[in-house]
Design a protein around this motif. Structure first.
Motif, PDB file in Angstrom:
ATOM      1  N   TRP A   3     -70.891  14.446  16.522  1.00  0.00           N
ATOM      2  CA  TRP A   3     -72.304  14.205  16.844  1.00  0.00           C
ATOM      3  C   TRP A   3     -72.412  13.271  18.048  1.00  0.00           C
ATOM      4  O   TRP A   3     -73.325  13.419  18.861  1.00  0.00           O
ATOM      5  N   ALA A  70     -87.674   8.917  15.676  1.00  0.00           N
ATOM      6  CA  ALA A  70     -86.513   9.561  15.062  1.00  0.00           C
ATOM      7  C   ALA A  70     -85.213   9.059  15.694  1.00  0.00           C
ATOM      8  O   ALA A  70     -84.216   8.854  14.994  1.00  0.00           O
ATOM      9  N   LEU A  74     -82.095   7.331  13.802  1.00  0.00           N
ATOM     10  CA  LEU A  74     -80.688   7.694  13.982  1.00  0.00           C
ATOM     11  C   LEU A  74     -79.857   6.481  14.379  1.00  0.00           C
ATOM     12  O   LEU A  74     -78.700   6.347  13.953  1.00  0.00           O
ATOM     13  N   VAL A  89     -79.038  16.422   7.725  1.00  0.00           N
ATOM     14  CA  VAL A  89     -80.320  15.756   7.546  1.00  0.00           C
ATOM     15  C   VAL A  89     -80.954  16.383   6.309  1.00  0.00           C
ATOM     16  O   VAL A  89     -81.057  17.604   6.217  1.00  0.00           O
ATOM     17  N   VAL A  92     -87.167  14.447   6.244  1.00  0.00           N
ATOM     18  CA  VAL A  92     -87.913  13.655   7.217  1.00  0.00           C
ATOM     19  C   VAL A  92     -89.301  13.429   6.640  1.00  0.00           C
ATOM     20  O   VAL A  92     -89.928  14.369   6.148  1.00  0.00           O
ATOM     21  N   SER A 113     -88.501  16.478  14.194  1.00  0.00           N
ATOM     22  CA  SER A 113     -87.743  17.610  13.658  1.00  0.00           C
ATOM     23  C   SER A 113     -86.989  18.365  14.748  1.00  0.00           C
ATOM     24  O   SER A 113     -85.835  18.755  14.563  1.00  0.00           O
ATOM     25  N   LEU A 116     -83.878  16.468  15.833  1.00  0.00           N
ATOM     26  CA  LEU A 116     -82.798  16.592  14.848  1.00  0.00           C
ATOM     27  C   LEU A 116     -82.135  17.956  14.932  1.00  0.00           C
ATOM     28  O   LEU A 116     -80.917  18.069  14.774  1.00  0.00           O
ATOM     29  N   PHE A 120     -78.204  18.142  15.647  1.00  0.00           N
ATOM     30  CA  PHE A 120     -77.377  18.543  14.517  1.00  0.00           C
ATOM     31  C   PHE A 120     -77.320  20.045  14.263  1.00  0.00           C
ATOM     32  O   PHE A 120     -76.607  20.480  13.353  1.00  0.00           O
ATOM     33  N   GLY A 124     -79.215  19.997  10.932  1.00  0.00           N
ATOM     34  CA  GLY A 124     -80.446  19.241  11.148  1.00  0.00           C
ATOM     35  C   GLY A 124     -81.657  19.847  10.469  1.00  0.00           C
ATOM     36  O   GLY A 124     -82.742  19.267  10.488  1.00  0.00           O
ATOM     37  N   HIS A 126     -84.159  20.498   7.634  1.00  0.00           N
ATOM     38  CA  HIS A 126     -84.483  19.523   6.596  1.00  0.00           C
ATOM     39  C   HIS A 126     -85.799  19.839   5.896  1.00  0.00           C
ATOM     40  O   HIS A 126     -86.625  20.569   6.428  1.00  0.00           O
ATOM     41  N   LEU A 146     -85.982   8.828   7.643  1.00  0.00           N
ATOM     42  CA  LEU A 146     -85.012   9.891   7.391  1.00  0.00           C
ATOM     43  C   LEU A 146     -84.227   9.637   6.118  1.00  0.00           C
ATOM     44  O   LEU A 146     -84.001   8.484   5.747  1.00  0.00           O
ATOM     45  N   VAL A 148     -80.441  11.096   5.167  1.00  0.00           N
ATOM     46  CA  VAL A 148     -79.317  11.919   5.626  1.00  0.00           C
ATOM     47  C   VAL A 148     -78.175  11.828   4.630  1.00  0.00           C
ATOM     48  O   VAL A 148     -77.981  10.797   3.973  1.00  0.00           O
TER      49      VAL A 148
END
Length: 156
Positions: A3, A70, A74, A89, A92, A113, A116, A120, A124, A126, A146, A148
């Motif tokens: 990542w 966001a 992170l 994730v 959210v 969103s 993410l 990801f 990501g 979610h 978030l 995760v």
């Protein structure tokens, strides 16, 4: 690809962890889940905007602020366990300080969103809630938190 490498590929640098504005910590781990506190759109220690969405803040601006919030979330995850420990994730939750009659909260929280998803990919995707509220801390237009899932060996 890690990542960290994905963020670099996208030209995204995680900010420093935003200092809490009250009695809480930025993120907490419980088992394989990391829960972040609600993050505001702080940039270099200052709130990027104040006001209500659909009033002083346009929905398009608010979407960018949700992205910033966001990123701050992170950063809190990264500080606690390292961003490369993220498996996926999970959820959210986005809060939008909404002017009367504003109903575009989902489009605003898409800023978080979509970020993410960029970072990801499929990990990501979610579950989500986008909630309109009367006020947010410090007059912020948005707040994002978030949940995760992280690798079981992360942070040990």
């Amino acid at each position: 690809m890690s990542w960290t490498a994905r963020l670099a590929e996208l030209g995204i640098e995680l900010p420093g962890v935003a200092a809490p504005v009250a009695a809480y910590v930025p993120a907490v781990r419980s088992g394989t889940l990391v829960y972040t506190s609600g993050q505001l759109p702080f940039v270099a220690g200052s709130l990027a905007a104040t006001g209500k969405v659909g009033g002083e803040v346009s929905p398009e601006e608010a979407k960018q602020h949700a992205r910033t919030a966001a990123l701050n979330a992170l950063a809190a995850v990264d500080d606690l366990v390292g961003i490369d420990a993220v498996v996926r994730v999970v959820k959210v939750t986005g809060f939008v300080a909404s002017s009367e009659g504003f109903t575009g909260q989902p489009a605003v929280i898409n800023g978080a969103s979509e970020l993410l998803g960029e970072v990801f990919g499929d990990a990501g995707k979610h579950a989500r809630a986008a909630v309109g509220v009367a006020e947010l801390p410090l007059g912020a237009p948005v707040e994002v938190e978030l949940i995760v899932e992280v690798d079981t060996s992360a942070g040990e």
